[in-house]
Design a protein around this motif. Structure first.
Motif, short mmCIF file in Angstrom:
data_model
loop_
_atom_site.label_atom_id
_atom_site.label_comp_id
_atom_site.label_asym_id
_atom_site.label_seq_id
_atom_site.Cartn_x
_atom_site.Cartn_y
_atom_site.Cartn_z
N ALA A 1 32.70 38.19 20.54
CA ALA A 1 32.67 37.80 19.13
C ALA A 1 33.97 38.22 18.44
N LEU A 2 34.48 37.36 17.58
CA LEU A 2 35.61 37.75 16.75
C LEU A 2 35.22 38.95 15.89
N PRO A 3 36.18 39.73 15.42
CA PRO A 3 35.85 40.94 14.66
C PRO A 3 34.90 40.65 13.49
N GLN A 4 33.79 41.34 13.45
CA GLN A 4 32.81 41.15 12.38
C GLN A 4 33.15 42.09 11.22
N VAL A 5 34.24 41.74 10.55
CA VAL A 5 34.73 42.52 9.41
C VAL A 5 34.89 41.57 8.22
N PRO A 6 34.80 42.09 7.00
CA PRO A 6 34.93 41.21 5.83
C PRO A 6 36.25 40.44 5.77
N GLU A 7 37.30 40.99 6.39
CA GLU A 7 38.62 40.37 6.32
C GLU A 7 38.88 39.38 7.44
N GLU A 8 37.84 38.99 8.18
CA GLU A 8 38.05 38.11 9.34
C GLU A 8 38.71 36.80 8.95
N SER A 9 38.30 36.20 7.84
CA SER A 9 38.89 34.92 7.46
C SER A 9 40.37 35.06 7.12
N GLN A 10 40.76 36.20 6.53
CA GLN A 10 42.18 36.44 6.28
C GLN A 10 42.93 36.60 7.60
N PHE A 11 42.31 37.27 8.57
CA PHE A 11 42.93 37.41 9.89
C PHE A 11 43.25 36.03 10.47
N GLU A 12 42.29 35.12 10.44
CA GLU A 12 42.53 33.80 10.99
C GLU A 12 43.68 33.11 10.27
N THR A 13 43.77 33.30 8.97
CA THR A 13 44.81 32.64 8.19
C THR A 13 46.19 33.22 8.48
N VAL A 14 46.33 34.54 8.37
CA VAL A 14 47.68 35.12 8.47
C VAL A 14 48.18 35.18 9.90
N VAL A 15 47.32 35.51 10.85
CA VAL A 15 47.76 35.52 12.25
C VAL A 15 47.94 34.09 12.74
N GLY A 16 47.03 33.20 12.35
CA GLY A 16 47.20 31.79 12.72
C GLY A 16 48.49 31.22 12.20
N THR A 17 48.89 31.62 10.99
CA THR A 17 50.16 31.16 10.41
C THR A 17 51.35 31.73 11.17
N ALA A 18 51.26 33.00 11.56
CA ALA A 18 52.34 33.61 12.34
C ALA A 18 52.57 32.85 13.65
#
Length: 436
Positions: A386-403
């Motif tokens: 499972a992807l990290p079950q943290v409140p900031e998961e959607s931000q992770f997808e956005t900022v790392v995906g952008t990188a």
């Protein structure tokens, strides 16, 4: 989800409190003031929105006939769904029941808008032990009652074009990344390429590097939930993925701009020999391929066979079903979730969408003995995380995906993708995350 969804634009901090959705109040369960109606936001699982309506409406009619409850359906495109949900949590204008990407579970849980699935609520739909463990792992933060219930399960697999393999004299799909590079060079010639990628799709990028980080013994968050994007393993994972274009040259430079499933079209047109995808069979059929024209194998690992930890080869993909906490038809919403997760409906719906039922009894139905689905089912059971079950998961997808997107753009333009360049992009991404 069957199609890789587009990540929401911008890093959204989900620290909102739930507003009243038509008469309820934040922090309380809903009422039963409107027992004969429900509104339902479904996610786009089919080839288009009309396909979803054709799949879902007969089932909703069946539910109404059994219960007397009318379900008003809206199928929401993935590009809009997260922002629609966020707006609903603050405006009070939202549905009673909705689908969410399972990777959003902890983020939306932190908003306080969704009904917690405690023991009592799970009992109302037949019990928590009906569901597969890997699917339950993506329903919210660990140690808290789940924010949603699994509806459709998926995993990544390696789809390969048998015609292109035969023309290149390749007799089997690669099982390791070293084999991928070797096989890829044999397939990448005469204007054709070995592997497809959606280099501008932020979710796809984040999913792939999350899995590779696991294989390098790393994660993008520390055990206490802090962003950790610049560990040696995380940097190695991102560099390895982008190097498939930059160094190995087995992904076409044009894939750096792909974000809308163009790599699947290339596969169906015999332009790309392999794709890493979630339940792609239905899309290939829709694009005119016969089922015997492609094969499915587990996604590659660094060495050995897929398994847990360093042998992880997929994130746990799928769709969850959630209820807004302050619905005006709480009993009806629970009845609807029970109906949609019943053995009968799980077989019907997952068969229609080419996904795997997260309900144990349905998952072992003969309808899911197809070789392609068997690979996905085995992956979910043994080698998906499972992807990290943290409140900031959607931000992770956005900022790392952008990188990763920016690094693919560099690779496509012929600019060097060095370890230092990768680290710099990930440092910038980490700086964009909320401070804890």
């Amino acid at each position: 989800m069957r199609r890789i969804r587009a990540a929401a634009v911008g890093a959204v901090t989900l620290t909102l409190t739930a507003a009243a959705c038509g008469g309820g109040s934040a922090g309380t369960e809903g009422s039963n003031e409107k027992p004969r109606t429900l509104t339902y936001w479904a996610s786009n699982q089919g080839a288009n929105l009309e396909v979803d309506k054709k799949v879902l409406q007969p089932e909703l009619d069946k539910f109404e006939k059994r219960t007397g409850i009318e379900v008003k359906l809206e199928v929401v495109p993935w590009a809009d769904l997260l922002n629609r949900i966020l707006t609903a949590t603050t405006s009070g204008q939202g549905p009673d029941v909705l689908n969410i990407g399972n990777t959003w579970s902890a983020s939306l849980q932190s908003s306080g808008a969704l009904l917690p699935w405690d023991a009592k609520n799970f009992e109302a739909i037949g019990g928590k032990d009906r569901f597969v463990r890997s699917a339950l792992d993506s329903t919210g933060a660990h140690g808290q009652d789940p924010a949603a219930v699994p509806l459709y399960s998926m995993a990544y697999a390696l789809y390969y074009n048998k015609k292109m393999f035969a023309e290149a004299g390749v007799d089997k799909p690669p099982a390791t990344w070293e084999e991928m590079a070797e096989t890829g060079k044999r397939l990448s010639k005469d204007g054709k390429w070995a592997l497809g990628a959606e280099g501008s799709n932020l979710s796809s990028n984040s999913h792939q590097v999350f899995v590779l980080a696991k294989q390098h013994g790393a994660d993008f968050f520390t055990p206490d939930g802090k962003a950790d994007f610049t560990s040696a393993g995380a940097v190695a994972a991102v560099e390895q993925y982008v190097d498939l274009m930059a160094d190995e040259k087995i992904i076409a430079p044009g894939n750096a701009e792909y974000a809308k499933n163009q790599s699947l079209s290339d596969f169906a047109k015999d332009k790309t020999a392999m794709v890493l995808w979630q339940t792609a069979s239905a899309t290939f059929k829709a694009q005119g391929m016969d089922q015997d024209e492609w094969g499915v194998a587990p996604a590659p690992v660094r060495s050995g066979e897929p398994g847990a930890d360093r042998a992880t080869n997929s994130m746990v993909a799928g769709i969850n079903m959630a209820v807004f906490k302050n619905t005006k038809n709480l009993d009806g919403a629970k009845k609807f979730v029970k109906f949609m997760t019943s053995d009968e409906e799980q077989i019907t719906l997952n068969k229609a969408y080419g996904s795997i039922p997260p309900v144990k009894a349905a998952q072992h139905n003969r309808a899911f003995d197809d070789p392609a689905l068997t690979v996905l089912r085995e992956t979910l059971a043994t080698s998906a995380a499972a992807l990290p079950q943290v409140p900031e998961e959607s931000q992770f997808e956005t900022v790392v995906g952008t990188a990763v997107k920016e690094l693919f753009a560099d690779a496509a333009a012929g600019r060097p993708v060095t370890t230092a360049a990768v680290r710099a992009k990930l440092e910038k991404a980490q700086q964009q995350m909320p401070k804890k």
